[in-house]
Design a protein around this motif. Structure first.
Motif, PDB file in Angstrom:
ATOM      1  N   LEU A 729      -7.205   0.924  -5.752  1.00  0.00           N
ATOM      2  CA  LEU A 729      -7.015   2.044  -4.825  1.00  0.00           C
ATOM      3  C   LEU A 729      -6.722   1.532  -3.409  1.00  0.00           C
ATOM      4  O   LEU A 729      -5.807   2.015  -2.739  1.00  0.00           O
ATOM      5  CB  LEU A 729      -8.262   2.929  -4.813  1.00  0.00           C
ATOM      6  N   GLY A 730      -7.485   0.523  -2.962  1.00  0.00           N
ATOM      7  CA  GLY A 730      -7.246  -0.039  -1.636  1.00  0.00           C
ATOM      8  C   GLY A 730      -5.877  -0.684  -1.521  1.00  0.00           C
ATOM      9  O   GLY A 730      -5.187  -0.547  -0.496  1.00  0.00           O
ATOM     10  N   ASP A 731      -5.476  -1.404  -2.586  1.00  0.00           N
ATOM     11  CA  ASP A 731      -4.145  -2.029  -2.571  1.00  0.00           C
ATOM     12  C   ASP A 731      -3.041  -0.968  -2.537  1.00  0.00           C
ATOM     13  O   ASP A 731      -2.018  -1.144  -1.863  1.00  0.00           O
ATOM     14  CB  ASP A 731      -3.972  -2.933  -3.801  1.00  0.00           C
ATOM     15  N   CYS A 732      -3.248   0.117  -3.258  1.00  0.00           N
ATOM     16  CA  CYS A 732      -2.257   1.200  -3.236  1.00  0.00           C
ATOM     17  C   CYS A 732      -2.148   1.792  -1.831  1.00  0.00           C
ATOM     18  O   CYS A 732      -1.052   2.158  -1.382  1.00  0.00           O
ATOM     19  CB  CYS A 732      -2.641   2.297  -4.235  1.00  0.00           C
ATOM     20  N   SER A 733      -3.270   1.894  -1.153  1.00  0.00           N
ATOM     21  CA  SER A 733      -3.236   2.420   0.210  1.00  0.00           C
ATOM     22  C   SER A 733      -2.426   1.506   1.129  1.00  0.00           C
ATOM     23  O   SER A 733      -1.682   1.971   1.990  1.00  0.00           O
ATOM     24  CB  SER A 733      -4.656   2.578   0.742  1.00  0.00           C
ATOM     25  N   ALA A 775     -15.388   0.201  -2.691  1.00  0.00           N
ATOM     26  CA  ALA A 775     -15.138   1.574  -2.245  1.00  0.00           C
ATOM     27  C   ALA A 775     -15.096   1.631  -0.715  1.00  0.00           C
ATOM     28  O   ALA A 775     -14.245   2.325  -0.140  1.00  0.00           O
ATOM     29  CB  ALA A 775     -16.219   2.506  -2.800  1.00  0.00           C
ATOM     30  N   CYS A 776     -16.001   0.898  -0.053  1.00  0.00           N
ATOM     31  CA  CYS A 776     -15.982   0.843   1.421  1.00  0.00           C
ATOM     32  C   CYS A 776     -14.665   0.253   1.919  1.00  0.00           C
ATOM     33  O   CYS A 776     -14.043   0.780   2.854  1.00  0.00           O
ATOM     34  CB  CYS A 776     -17.145  -0.015   1.933  1.00  0.00           C
ATOM     35  N   TRP A 777     -14.257  -0.845   1.298  1.00  0.00           N
ATOM     36  CA  TRP A 777     -13.006  -1.491   1.709  1.00  0.00           C
ATOM     37  C   TRP A 777     -11.825  -0.528   1.534  1.00  0.00           C
ATOM     38  O   TRP A 777     -10.976  -0.381   2.415  1.00  0.00           O
ATOM     39  CB  TRP A 777     -12.790  -2.768   0.904  1.00  0.00           C
ATOM     40  N   SER A 778     -11.784   0.160   0.383  1.00  0.00           N
ATOM     41  CA  SER A 778     -10.710   1.133   0.131  1.00  0.00           C
ATOM     42  C   SER A 778     -10.732   2.250   1.165  1.00  0.00           C
ATOM     43  O   SER A 778      -9.673   2.687   1.650  1.00  0.00           O
ATOM     44  CB  SER A 778     -10.859   1.741  -1.269  1.00  0.00           C
ATOM     45  N   ALA A 779     -11.934   2.726   1.484  1.00  0.00           N
ATOM     46  CA  ALA A 779     -12.054   3.806   2.463  1.00  0.00           C
ATOM     47  C   ALA A 779     -11.474   3.381   3.808  1.00  0.00           C
ATOM     48  O   ALA A 779     -10.803   4.164   4.490  1.00  0.00           O
ATOM     49  CB  ALA A 779     -13.521   4.214   2.612  1.00  0.00           C
ATOM     50  N   GLY A 780     -11.731   2.121   4.182  1.00  0.00           N
ATOM     51  CA  GLY A 780     -11.165   1.613   5.432  1.00  0.00           C
ATOM     52  C   GLY A 780      -9.658   1.538   5.393  1.00  0.00           C
ATOM     53  O   GLY A 780      -8.970   1.926   6.360  1.00  0.00           O
ATOM     54  N   GLU A 781      -9.116   1.043   4.282  1.00  0.00           N
ATOM     55  CA  GLU A 781      -7.658   0.955   4.149  1.00  0.00           C
ATOM     56  C   GLU A 781      -7.017   2.339   4.176  1.00  0.00           C
ATOM     57  O   GLU A 781      -5.958   2.548   4.789  1.00  0.00           O
ATOM     58  CB  GLU A 781      -7.281   0.224   2.846  1.00  0.00           C
ATOM     59  N   ILE A 782      -7.647   3.298   3.507  1.00  0.00           N
ATOM     60  CA  ILE A 782      -7.105   4.666   3.487  1.00  0.00           C
ATOM     61  C   ILE A 782      -7.177   5.281   4.884  1.00  0.00           C
ATOM     62  O   ILE A 782      -6.247   5.980   5.319  1.00  0.00           O
ATOM     63  CB  ILE A 782      -7.869   5.521   2.449  1.00  0.00           C
ATOM     64  N   SER A 783      -8.271   5.003   5.598  1.00  0.00           N
ATOM     65  CA  SER A 783      -8.419   5.551   6.957  1.00  0.00           C
ATOM     66  C   SER A 783      -7.272   5.097   7.865  1.00  0.00           C
ATOM     67  O   SER A 783      -6.784   5.872   8.697  1.00  0.00           O
ATOM     68  CB  SER A 783      -9.762   5.122   7.560  1.00  0.00           C
ATOM     69  N   VAL A 784      -6.849   3.836   7.712  1.00  0.00           N
ATOM     70  CA  VAL A 784      -5.751   3.315   8.532  1.00  0.00           C
ATOM     71  C   VAL A 784      -4.461   4.080   8.246  1.00  0.00           C
ATOM     72  O   VAL A 784      -3.704   4.437   9.160  1.00  0.00           O
ATOM     73  CB  VAL A 784      -5.556   1.800   8.261  1.00  0.00           C
ATOM     74  N   GLN A 785      -4.223   4.368   6.960  1.00  0.00           N
ATOM     75  CA  GLN A 785      -2.939   4.960   6.565  1.00  0.00           C
ATOM     76  C   GLN A 785      -2.921   6.488   6.642  1.00  0.00           C
ATOM     77  O   GLN A 785      -1.909   7.087   6.990  1.00  0.00           O
ATOM     78  CB  GLN A 785      -2.606   4.531   5.123  1.00  0.00           C
ATOM     79  N   TYR A 786      -4.040   7.117   6.326  1.00  0.00           N
ATOM     80  CA  TYR A 786      -4.079   8.580   6.203  1.00  0.00           C
ATOM     81  C   TYR A 786      -4.205   9.269   7.566  1.00  0.00           C
ATOM     82  O   TYR A 786      -3.926  10.459   7.707  1.00  0.00           O
ATOM     83  CB  TYR A 786      -5.242   8.975   5.296  1.00  0.00           C
TER      84      TYR A 786
END
Length: 941
Positions: A729-733, A775-786
């Motif tokens: 999920l993080g990589d997809c973000s 999940a935390c790492w993914s949340a951070g990556e999504i926050s940058v993009q979203y």
């Protein structure tokens, strides 16, 4: 029992149980299995099973021999245990009451195997329903064990203690936990210690088995009883029965971690005792004793206490490292078996491991297949997870010594640990032994000397190095030893010393030592003996780890040899070959993309990819290998990506559908989750490796829909699946956000739920935190993009991240990822975070102090600083800490856009506080001198 069976039904069930074990007539066996499966629907089935299991002789009307009736009883017991295991809540109370009457009868049975089955059923009932679902059981077992009347049979006492040991093994936490104002273990442990005085050897051994469930656990009961326990252990140390002494050794091993203070005063006597037990003819006892050296050697402080005894211990270790005559017989001598297909049991991933599984200890049952038609193997296969007393594969005791944890391996591991602990003196101690045995005419002594030399490699490298110019050429010559076992161990030892040869700076020396070593190992990868091939491949993977980029000039011949191995290897060794390929890919990276290398390697991998079916376990190492290769090749992987990506998606889809089917129908098996994990990991690697447009196209063309499948994986009950799913999920973000964004309204709530620490069970805490970390790492990556799209999720994400960074039980890495995610949330949503700044500023700054400089840290600090600018008064209490963090941010000179922006934002924050604080320079003066200078140098203050 008030309930009485229908005689005709009883007769039919007994016949079905017997026929289900038939090895002679497969049709009869299959029909019996179908009828038993149908019988499970009967509300009385468990009554009948309990009845059959509990009576020692076949009832009137059932004409079966004693041995056949025993098999029927055994099959009934296993079926009953499985019914309790999968559906205790569905069993009527009346039937459960009958089972609880039958179990004590079984525990007192004359036959030890039936006693063991009874104990298995008892512990399953407790495990499923809790101790208070059967409050009478433990007192009844203790009463039987105590034999206060003097009328209890020896068998009943043994059965009671054996059942107690099983209950302890399966319910340790429950017994330690306070419930209804008491902790059961506080009462039980003294009773177990008392039982070690029993005149019955099996009771003494099982009492120690139960105690040893708790010796590695720091419970109040163990704290209260430790002195009493030690007195009994010292008394039992001289017990005539090897099983008792084995449990005594195990207790000492486990107390190393929990109560080293209690062992330290007795260390001299313990050393002598353990040496004596290690010399025992009983292999299991000797191996258990040798574990003591491993435990003490790896202990943070207790290892120092062994220093005066090293010269006494090491000769015993060396003596135990020589293959025994029994081991030599099992090895089967020299064999050129490269063309033989692997046996089915060889195809399972095999790892040498300590034998902690329970063993059958009943001796009444015949294992003559001509009498029983393989009934024993069939009986074992009926059970969902073997327990002690349940019949395992009759060949289990004949394991090849290479495939199990043995005294030889344990002694070598202890020598390795001692070398790391004490360094040079260990090599000095073994040097005379090496000088005598490295060239010994008898291969077992030659092999043991090579093993000893390899064992001390890491700890004694500095003192061995002066000898390596003599030793390495000799070891390379041993690669041609006529005995395969010597060639095998030589590969391992050369792999351990490969770092020395790989880092030689003189080109002449490199040609003299490194090249022959590498070529020798590569050559052994195509030895005529499969175990030597395996050792050669493992040594090559080790060499790749040690040599790293030094291998770049030799990649051509290395890959050429790997391709030949792919054409020759049987199934088992291919698994290790995949490891060689992925380790090479990991260490030489983009070099692998050179056409002359890629064009050799990829056809061999694609050939396996096309031949291996979706259900094969070979997919696990193959998918993992392809993940590393894809990362190394980067966009050069594109020509191979589309079919591989599509197949991974299909494997995930199949696995999820099989899980759904198994969840709705207990007759279906749950699929192996490793198919999901390795497929998810390979999808991650491909998305990272390819150009973003190509990766996006793969996701768009995915059938079924990529993110719908990923959503299911994020909620899979297996932590290891979730861990890989959140990484993907993080990589997809990062790489295909446009494709992900439309699914975030449904996916992000799943992620937030996983950040809730209340969802982590105590017994799954390590795996659970691994999921939370990703999940935390993914949340951070999504926050940058979203960006602003995160607004609806800000309140809950803020709450979850603050709970994580404020919790001292959370591992450091998880804490840091949560802090970074929280900081990045402020990049576009600082207005929403600013009112809550005082709730998390202190914990955020504490967490970020530990994070190394990176793009992630820079973006987190940027988001935090933007939030501070919105509400500067909120962090008055931690303002000095924030200024210190700004002063110590050392990474700003790397002029990436993010770093330039961060410098400007830090300057803006400092400007705000210059306006707000009247005596700003005096405030700055409260920082230490270095931090003041850093601020003055890098910022306008």
């Amino acid at each position: 029992m008030d309930w009485q069976p229908n005689q005709e039904s009883l007769k039919q069930l007994a016949a079905c149980l017997k026929d289900s074990l038939s090895g002679f007539n497969k049709a009869v066996q299959k029909q019996a299995e179908i009828m038993l499966s149908q019988a499970k629907a009967s509300p009385d089935i468990n009554n009948y099973l309990a009845y059959i299991f509990s009576i020692s002789e076949a009832p009137p009307g059932i004409e079966l021999s004693a041995s056949d009736w025993h098999l029927v009883r055994s099959a009934a017991a296993i079926m009953l245990k499985n019914n309790v295991k999968v559906g205790q809540k569905q069993i009527p109370e009346a039937s459960l009451a009958l089972i609880k009457l039958a179990v004590p009868l079984g525990i007192q049975d004359k036959n030890s195997q039936i006693r063991n089955y009874a104990g298995n059923i008892a512990t399953e009932i407790i495990r499923r329903g809790g101790i208070y679902s059967w409050p009478e059981l433990l007192p009844e077992l203790l009463k039987t064990l105590g034999n206060e009347s003097g009328q209890v049979s020896n068998e009943a006492q043994e059965g009671a203690m054996s059942a107690m040991a099983k209950i302890c093994e399966d319910n340790a936490k429950v017994l330690e936990r306070q419930e209804r104002g008491e902790r059961p273990l506080n009462f039980l442990l003294p009773k177990f210690i008392e039982a070690t005085k029993s005149p019955l050897p099996k009771v003494r051994a099982q009492a120690l088995t139960a105690i040893n469930v708790f010796t590695p656990r720091k419970s109040q009961a163990m704290l209260n009883s430790i002195d009493n326990l030690l007195q009994h252990l010292f008394f039992l140390a001289e017990d005539a029965v090897p099983d008792v002494r084995r449990q005594v050794c195990r207790a000492f091993v486990r107390l190393v971690d929990t109560r080293p203070d209690k062992l330290l005063p007795h260390i001299s006597g313990l050393v002598d005792y353990i040496i004596t037990q290690q010399k025992s003819d009983d292999e299991e006892l000797a191996c258990e004793a040798a574990e003591f050296w491993l435990s003490v050697g790896e202990h943070d402080s207790l290892w120092r206490a062994l220093e005066p005894f090293v010269e006494k211990i090491i000769p015993v270790l060396l003596q135990c490292m020589v293959y025994s005559p029994e081991d030599i017989a099992m090895l089967g001598g020299a064999s050129d078996d490269e063309d033989e297909e692997d046996r089915e049991e060889d195809l399972k991933p095999q790892f040498a491991k300590k034998n902690l599984t329970r063993k059958a200890n009943g001796g009444e049952l015949s294992t003559d297949e001509s009498q029983n038609g393989n009934a024993f193997e069939k009986l074992a296969s009926m059970d969902e997870g073997l327990e002690e007393g349940e019949i395992d594969d009759p060949d289990e005791g004949d394991d090849n010594p290479d495939e199990k944890w043995t005294l030889r391996k344990c002694s070598a591991a202890a020598l390795d640990v001692f070398a790391n602990d004490f360094g040079g003196p260990v090599f000095t101690s073994i040097l005379p032994y090496l000088q005598i045995n490295l060239k010994h005419s008898d291969w077992p002594h030659r092999e043991a000397a090579v093993l000893a030399l390899g064992a001390v490699a890491e700890g004694c490298m500095n003192v061995v190095t002066p000898h390596l110019r003599e030793l390495v050429p000799y070891l390379v010559s041993l690669l041609e030893d006529p005995e395969p076992v010597v060639r095998q161990i030589t590969c391992w030892t050369l792999g351990r010393y490969s770092s020395w040869a790989a880092t030689l700076e003189d080109p002449v020396e490199k040609d003299t030592y490194f090249l022959p070593l590498m070529e020798g190992i590569l050559k052994k990868m195509l030895d005529k003996n499969k175990k030597v091939q395996e050792a050669g491949a493992s040594a090559m993977a080790n060499l790749e780890e040690k040599a790293g980029k030094e291998l770049e000039p030799f990649c051509g011949p290395i890959i050429q040899q790997y391709v030949m191995c792919f054409s020759k290897y049987k199934d088992r060794n291919r698994w290790i070959l995949y490891d060689c390929v992925q380790t090479l890919a990991e260490h030489i990276g983009p070099v692998l993309a050179r056409p002359e290398l890629c064009n050799q390697l990829m056809p061999a991998l694609i050939d396996r990819w096309q031949k291996v079916p979706d259900q094969s376990r070979e997919l696990f190492p193959l998918l993992e290998c392809l993940s590393y290769v894809a990362m190394a090749l980067g966009d050069a992987f594109a020509p191979f990506a589309e079919p591989i990506f599509a197949r991974c998606v299909n494997i995930i889809h199949q696995n999820l559908e099989q899980s759904l089917a198994a969840n709705s129908n207990p007759n279906f098996d749950q699929p192996d989750k490793d198919f999901l994990v390795t497929s998810l990991d390979l999808l991650s690697a491909i998305i990272q490796a390819l150009d973003n447009e190509k990766a996006a196209k793969l996701v768009d063309n995915s059938q079924p829909a990529f993110f719908e499948l990923l959503g299911f994986c994020l909620e899979d009950p297996a932590d290891e699946v979730q861990q890989s799913a959140y990484a993907l999920l993080g990589d997809c973000s990062k790489y295909v956000f446009d494709q992900l964004s439309q699914f975030l309204p449904s996916i992000f709530p799943i992620l937030l739920k996983r950040l809730d620490l209340d969802n982590i069970l105590d017994e799954e805490i390590d795996n659970g935190f691994s999921v939370v970390n990703n999940a935390c790492w993914s949340a951070g990556e999504i926050s940058v993009q979203y960006k602003k799209g995160m607004a609806p999720f800000v309140p809950e994400m803020l709450q979850r991240c603050v709970e994580i960074i404020a919790n001292p039980r959370v591992p450091k890495g998880v804490n840091e990822n949560a802090a970074i995610a929280l900081g990045r949330l402020g990049l576009e949503n600082y207005e929403l975070l600013a009112p809550h700044l005082s709730k998390f500023a202190d914990e955020f700054l504490n967490s970020m102090d530990e994070v190394d400089p990176s793009e992630e840290k820079a973006t987190a600090f940027k988001g935090f600083s933007l939030t501070v600018a919105q509400n500067p008064q909120a962090i008055e209490n931690v303002l000095l800490h924030f200024f210190t963090a700004i002063a110590r941010y050392r990474d700003l000179k790397l002029r990436t856009p993010v770093k330039s922006e961060l410098h400007d934002i830090f300057q803006n924050v400092l400007n705000i506080y210059r306006q707000l604080i009247p005596q700003f320079h005096e405030f700055i003066g409260r920082l230490n001198t270095e931090d003041q200078e850093a601020l003055k140098t890098n910022y306008v203050i």
